[in-house]
Design a protein around this motif. Structure first.
Motif, short mmCIF file in Angstrom:
data_model
loop_
_atom_site.label_atom_id
_atom_site.label_comp_id
_atom_site.label_asym_id
_atom_site.label_seq_id
_atom_site.Cartn_x
_atom_site.Cartn_y
_atom_site.Cartn_z
N ILE A 75 37.58 58.47 29.68
CA ILE A 75 36.71 57.31 29.88
C ILE A 75 37.29 56.45 31.00
CG2 ILE A 75 35.79 55.22 28.84
CD1 ILE A 75 35.90 56.64 26.16
N ALA A 76 36.50 56.20 32.02
CA ALA A 76 36.91 55.33 33.12
C ALA A 76 36.54 53.90 32.76
CB ALA A 76 36.23 55.74 34.41
N HIS A 77 37.46 52.98 32.95
CA HIS A 77 37.21 51.58 32.60
C HIS A 77 36.63 50.84 33.80
CE1 HIS A 77 39.15 51.92 28.75
NE2 HIS A 77 40.14 52.58 29.33
N PRO A 78 35.69 49.94 33.55
CA PRO A 78 35.12 49.17 34.66
C PRO A 78 36.14 48.20 35.24
CG PRO A 78 34.19 48.47 32.58
CD PRO A 78 35.05 49.64 32.29
N GLN A 79 35.92 47.82 36.46
CA GLN A 79 36.80 46.89 37.16
C GLN A 79 36.45 45.47 36.73
OE1 GLN A 79 36.25 47.02 41.36
NE2 GLN A 79 37.72 45.40 41.77
N THR A 80 37.46 44.65 36.48
CA THR A 80 37.23 43.25 36.11
C THR A 80 37.91 42.33 37.11
OG1 THR A 80 39.15 43.23 34.67
CG2 THR A 80 37.04 43.74 33.65
N GLN A 81 37.33 41.16 37.29
CA GLN A 81 37.84 40.19 38.25
C GLN A 81 37.59 38.81 37.67
OE1 GLN A 81 35.68 40.42 41.90
NE2 GLN A 81 37.16 39.20 43.02
N LEU A 82 38.59 37.93 37.67
CA LEU A 82 38.47 36.59 37.13
C LEU A 82 38.36 35.59 38.27
CD1 LEU A 82 38.56 34.83 34.55
CD2 LEU A 82 41.02 34.68 34.87
#
Length: 80
Positions: free
Chosen positions: A4-11
């Motif tokens: 499972i590839a995890h989505p990219q997150t940005q704060l």
């Protein structure tokens, strides 16, 4: 078993605004059910609200989640 590839997150934070934003980007090859599960976890445990969703040509998705920034003011005088 498929990995499972995890989505990219940005704060994103802006101290002049009352909200901070978490931007989640999912590529077309990401499992949509896993992305939804992760968004639900952010909402439940991190107190994030889904603010905006965008579906791009090609199948990429971007989700903007936001939460209110709590400002704490000192109520006691400083210790000297």
């Amino acid at each position: 078993m498929k990995e499972i590839a995890h989505p990219q997150t940005q704060l994103k934070r802006d101290s002049s605004k009352p909200f901070e934003y978490l931007i989640v980007t999912a590529r077309p090859d990401h499992d949509l059910e896993a992305v939804r599960r992760q968004l639900a976890e952010y909402a439940e445990y991190g107190k994030w609200d889904l603010h905006r969703t965008r579906l791009y040509m090609g199948g990429a998705r971007r989700y903007w989640m936001r939460r209110r920034i709590l400002r704490v003011e000192r109520t006691l005088p400083p210790i000297q």
